[in-house]
Design a protein around this motif. Structure first.
Motif, mmCIF file in Angstrom:
data_model
loop_
_atom_site.group_PDB
_atom_site.id
_atom_site.type_symbol
_atom_site.label_atom_id
_atom_site.label_comp_id
_atom_site.label_asym_id
_atom_site.label_seq_id
_atom_site.Cartn_x
_atom_site.Cartn_y
_atom_site.Cartn_z
ATOM 1 N N VAL A 321 104.704 5.815 50.379
ATOM 2 C CA VAL A 321 104.204 4.674 50.179
ATOM 3 C C VAL A 321 102.721 4.497 50.316
ATOM 4 C CG1 VAL A 321 103.707 2.710 52.124
ATOM 5 C CG2 VAL A 321 106.060 3.364 51.605
ATOM 6 N N GLU A 322 102.047 5.506 51.222
ATOM 7 C CA GLU A 322 100.543 5.508 51.111
ATOM 8 C C GLU A 322 99.935 5.884 49.828
ATOM 9 O OE1 GLU A 322 99.971 8.374 54.260
ATOM 10 O OE2 GLU A 322 100.271 6.972 56.019
ATOM 11 N N GLU A 323 100.690 6.874 49.107
ATOM 12 C CA GLU A 323 100.010 7.143 47.654
ATOM 13 C C GLU A 323 100.206 5.961 46.719
ATOM 14 O OE1 GLU A 323 101.002 10.266 44.155
ATOM 15 O OE2 GLU A 323 101.757 10.519 46.046
ATOM 16 N N SER A 324 101.229 5.184 46.929
ATOM 17 C CA SER A 324 101.508 4.141 46.199
ATOM 18 C C SER A 324 100.366 3.005 46.566
ATOM 19 C CB SER A 324 102.824 3.095 46.113
ATOM 20 O OG SER A 324 104.060 4.339 46.063
ATOM 21 N N PHE A 365 113.889 6.968 49.234
ATOM 22 C CA PHE A 365 115.063 7.154 49.967
ATOM 23 C C PHE A 365 115.076 6.783 51.425
ATOM 24 C CE2 PHE A 365 119.114 9.647 50.845
ATOM 25 C CZ PHE A 365 119.920 9.002 49.619
ATOM 26 N N GLY A 366 114.915 5.540 51.423
ATOM 27 C CA GLY A 366 114.669 5.039 52.730
ATOM 28 C C GLY A 366 114.445 3.309 52.412
ATOM 29 N N PRO A 367 114.205 2.464 53.443
ATOM 30 C CA PRO A 367 114.172 1.087 53.201
ATOM 31 C C PRO A 367 112.943 0.437 53.085
ATOM 32 C CG PRO A 367 113.853 1.670 55.475
ATOM 33 C CD PRO A 367 114.231 2.794 55.031
ATOM 34 N N VAL A 368 112.554 1.077 51.648
ATOM 35 C CA VAL A 368 111.318 0.461 51.058
ATOM 36 C C VAL A 368 111.554 -0.011 49.625
ATOM 37 C CG1 VAL A 368 109.054 1.215 50.272
ATOM 38 C CG2 VAL A 368 110.029 2.335 52.104
ATOM 39 N N ALA A 369 111.411 -1.377 49.365
ATOM 40 C CA ALA A 369 111.640 -2.104 48.043
ATOM 41 C C ALA A 369 110.368 -2.056 47.302
ATOM 42 C CB ALA A 369 112.136 -3.365 48.364
ATOM 43 N N SER A 370 110.565 -1.832 46.042
ATOM 44 C CA SER A 370 109.429 -2.083 45.140
ATOM 45 C C SER A 370 109.499 -3.376 44.259
ATOM 46 C CB SER A 370 109.456 -0.674 44.030
ATOM 47 O OG SER A 370 109.270 0.277 44.765
ATOM 48 N N LEU A 371 108.582 -4.322 44.475
ATOM 49 C CA LEU A 371 108.814 -5.506 43.785
ATOM 50 C C LEU A 371 108.082 -5.558 42.689
ATOM 51 C CD1 LEU A 371 109.911 -8.595 44.100
ATOM 52 C CD2 LEU A 371 107.953 -9.178 45.431
ATOM 53 N N ILE A 372 108.628 -5.860 41.281
ATOM 54 C CA ILE A 372 107.705 -5.574 40.132
ATOM 55 C C ILE A 372 107.979 -6.911 39.248
ATOM 56 C CG2 ILE A 372 107.848 -4.256 38.011
ATOM 57 C CD1 ILE A 372 109.078 -1.997 39.652
ATOM 58 N N LEU A 373 106.731 -7.404 38.754
ATOM 59 C CA LEU A 373 106.748 -8.539 37.853
ATOM 60 C C LEU A 373 106.998 -8.440 36.508
ATOM 61 C CD1 LEU A 373 105.912 -11.590 37.596
ATOM 62 C CD2 LEU A 373 103.482 -10.706 37.274
ATOM 63 N N ALA A 374 107.805 -9.229 35.791
ATOM 64 C CA ALA A 374 108.078 -9.040 34.422
ATOM 65 C C ALA A 374 107.814 -10.493 33.632
ATOM 66 C CB ALA A 374 109.631 -8.496 33.924
ATOM 67 N N LYS A 375 107.308 -10.440 32.616
ATOM 68 C CA LYS A 375 106.893 -11.580 32.010
ATOM 69 C C LYS A 375 108.225 -12.380 31.623
ATOM 70 C CE LYS A 375 102.485 -9.934 29.907
ATOM 71 N NZ LYS A 375 101.716 -9.695 28.563
ATOM 72 N N ASN A 376 109.146 -11.483 31.221
ATOM 73 C CA ASN A 376 110.314 -12.367 30.560
ATOM 74 C C ASN A 376 111.511 -11.159 30.690
ATOM 75 O OD1 ASN A 376 109.934 -10.614 28.365
ATOM 76 N ND2 ASN A 376 108.640 -12.163 27.285
ATOM 77 N N GLN A 377 112.623 -11.665 30.102
ATOM 78 C CA GLN A 377 113.768 -10.998 30.071
ATOM 79 C C GLN A 377 113.614 -9.615 29.446
ATOM 80 O OE1 GLN A 377 117.814 -12.902 29.500
ATOM 81 N NE2 GLN A 377 118.042 -11.367 27.556
ATOM 82 N N GLU A 378 112.949 -9.665 28.353
ATOM 83 C CA GLU A 378 112.970 -8.438 27.420
ATOM 84 C C GLU A 378 112.143 -7.380 28.190
ATOM 85 O OE1 GLU A 378 112.598 -11.907 26.419
ATOM 86 O OE2 GLU A 378 114.609 -11.588 25.377
ATOM 87 N N GLU A 379 111.007 -7.781 28.781
ATOM 88 C CA GLU A 379 110.221 -7.023 29.395
ATOM 89 C C GLU A 379 110.813 -6.393 30.898
ATOM 90 O OE1 GLU A 379 105.531 -6.483 30.279
ATOM 91 O OE2 GLU A 379 106.268 -8.018 31.600
ATOM 92 N N ALA A 380 111.645 -7.279 31.323
ATOM 93 C CA ALA A 380 112.313 -6.766 32.479
ATOM 94 C C ALA A 380 113.520 -5.736 32.060
ATOM 95 C CB ALA A 380 113.456 -8.137 33.057
ATOM 96 N N ILE A 381 114.057 -5.607 30.931
ATOM 97 C CA ILE A 381 114.890 -4.751 30.383
ATOM 98 C C ILE A 381 114.279 -3.549 30.208
ATOM 99 C CG2 ILE A 381 116.475 -4.022 28.473
ATOM 100 C CD1 ILE A 381 117.387 -7.052 28.398
ATOM 101 N N ARG A 382 113.029 -3.530 29.633
ATOM 102 C CA ARG A 382 112.193 -2.484 29.466
ATOM 103 C C ARG A 382 111.549 -1.735 30.425
ATOM 104 N NH1 ARG A 382 107.310 -0.894 29.785
ATOM 105 N NH2 ARG A 382 106.728 -2.782 30.578
ATOM 106 N N ILE A 383 111.368 -2.352 31.524
ATOM 107 C CA ILE A 383 110.972 -1.891 32.788
ATOM 108 C C ILE A 383 112.153 -1.515 33.342
ATOM 109 C CG2 ILE A 383 110.009 -2.365 34.831
ATOM 110 C CD1 ILE A 383 108.168 -4.596 33.897
ATOM 111 N N ALA A 384 113.267 -1.887 33.424
ATOM 112 C CA ALA A 384 114.437 -1.288 34.188
ATOM 113 C C ALA A 384 114.732 -0.051 33.472
ATOM 114 C CB ALA A 384 115.519 -2.267 34.016
ATOM 115 N N ASN A 385 114.809 0.381 32.359
ATOM 116 C CA ASN A 385 114.895 1.336 31.519
ATOM 117 C C ASN A 385 113.965 2.378 31.622
ATOM 118 O OD1 ASN A 385 117.587 0.938 30.829
ATOM 119 N ND2 ASN A 385 117.267 -0.376 29.037
#
Length: 460
Positions: A321-324, A365-385
């Motif tokens: 978390v601190e490094e992020s 590996f613990g209760p920390v969520a990473s929230l990431i913005l994607a411009k659209n569906q295509e970018e969301a798929i790219r980021i997911a992969n």
């Protein structure tokens, strides 16, 4: 801690539970030989005979449900309700495996192109060595042990040290159900002795669940001895929330997917990729929900999140978390180790997550969520992969046909959940790709990972 002993620690208090003597290499190899001897008898039992005992193991899990759930909570900190759900899953695996085995393991006959007859059998191989983690002390073992016992193999287990008591309890349950002595054997050993076990000629297969780095090392050792392996490794699963998603449902399932089992699940929801058109609405509800999660004693029915399993694991996630944050991420809630005893860590959301940060690249590996913005569906798929991992993931969209197409054609993972969060289902394959490993567990997929697919030809 003495190298000759293992001491389990209650993560809710930080206090010792019990100490266990480690086995010497000679003792471990003797146990392996006894396990193999038990196999030579077990392999000759009919599938129906094996199935009757496997079903009985499922029954015994229910009889020991409260005791085992409390022990798992004491050793690794999961909520009692989650422990009870884990035991129910173990019973379901026993019942399902016994039910499908006659069909899955039946010999197959076929007419050969040259006019002869072919017979294909699925024959047991021998002793299968499992190196298992602590996050699901019962299920992780049952997942590989039951299908292999059903196939006629024998089981050798090296469990994580901090759940040694759970490992011993599993052996008691198995044998109380009528499983022959030594057929399921627990080794309380260090890594050096484990290496000797992997190399031994009586070991016919090795299965490992844990980190990618640990899996690479075990696979290398097993490969050097020409042993087949199954690897179920880590991940940083992406859950995509598309513009036509049910936002309230997505928020609810994503929160549950991040904090379930204290966030310590390989196939947990970890990266939350949300398209721009609904990002702020999702962010507001998700952060609010995560900030309201009640952290506390895992035996308290009011608690929604228990402690992390070990002090070093909490230290690692805090460092991630601190490094992020030092690389541009922002803490939207949580992110601070609380005062007091035990290894507690609050539900946390990180925003402005970008490539190069542990919150983007690594498994948290613990209760920390990473929230990431994607411009659209295509970018969301790219980021997911855009990950070295590929275990699971999720898609939220009211257009389920579209979601299925994305899952089939674009999601580079072994498992995908649509409009839901899930962990394991006895009748669906479990496993991943890329650095998340290879091979599959559960059902007929796991039952045939460690069998000799034998071809018998009768030629005219």
């Amino acid at each position: 801690m003495s190298d000759k002993k293992i001491t389990t620690i209650n993560p809710a208090t930080g206090k010792d539970i019990k100490s266990y003597d480690r086995m010497t290499e000679k003792e471990a190899l003797s146990s392996l030989e006894l396990c193999h001897k038990a196999f030579t008898k077990w392999k000759n039992k009919s599938i129906d005979e094996r199935g009757a005992i496997i079903k009985k193991i499922g029954v015994k899990f229910q009889e020991h449900k409260q005791e085992l759930s409390k022990l798992m909570t004491q050793e690794m900190g999961k909520l009692l309700t989650h422990g009870e759900q884990e035991v129910d899953l173990c019973t379901a695996i026993c019942e399902h495996s016994a039910q499908i085995a006659p069909k899955e393991l039946a010999a197959e006959e076929k007419h050969l192109a040259n006019g002869g007859k072919g017979i294909i059998t699925y024959s047991p191989m021998g002793v299968i060595y499992g190196i298992q983690p602590w996050n699901y002390p019962a299920y992780q073992v049952v997942r590989y042990a039951i299908v292999n016992l059903m196939a006629g193999n024998a089981i050798l287990l090296k469990h994580a040290e901090n759940v040694t008591g759970s490992a011993i309890k599993l052996k008691e349950i198995f044998e109380e159900a009528g499983l022959p002595k030594d057929l399921f054997t627990v080794l309380i050993i260090n890594h050096d002795v484990s290496d000797a076990i992997i190399e031994h000629k009586l070991i016919r297969g090795v299965t490992f669940t844990g980190s990618a780095s640990g899996g690479a090392q075990v696979a290398k050792q097993a490969g050097a001895s020409v042993k087949k392996t199954v690897m179920e490794l880590g991940s940083n699963d992406a859950y995509m929330v598309l513009e036509d998603a049910d936002i309230e449902l997505a928020i609810e399932k994503c929160i549950n997917g991040r904090i379930y089992n204290n966030g310590e699940t390989c196939v947990a929801a970890k990266r939350f990729i949300v398209v721009e058109s609904i990002f702020e609405k999702f962010k507001k509800g998700f952060v609010k929900g995560m900030s309201e999660i009640k952290l506390g004693d895992p035996t308290d029915k009011e608690s929604q999140l228990g402690p992390m399993a070990r002090h070093d694991l909490r230290k690692k996630i805090q460092e991630q978390v601190e490094e992020s944050v030092s690389k541009g991420a922002e803490i939207l809630c949580g992110g601070k180790i609380p005062d007091g005893e035990g290894f507690y860590y609050p539900s946390t959301v990180l925003g402005n997550v970008q490539p190069g940060q542990p919150a983007y690249e690594e498994e948290l590996f613990g209760p920390v969520a990473s929230l990431i913005l994607a411009k659209n569906q295509e970018e969301a798929i790219r980021i997911a992969n855009d990950s070295r991992f590929g275990l699971g993931g999720g898609i939220f969209s009211k257009d389920t046909n579209k979601a299925v197409r994305i899952a089939q054609d674009h999601f580079d993972t072994g498992m995908i959940f649509i409009n839901s969060f899930g962990t394991a289902q006895p009748d669906m394959p479990f496993g991943g790709v890329k650095d998340s490993g290879y091979g599959r567990e559960h059902s007929g997929f796991g039952m045939k990972e460690f069998v000799n697919v034998k071809a018998i030809s009768l030629l005219d």
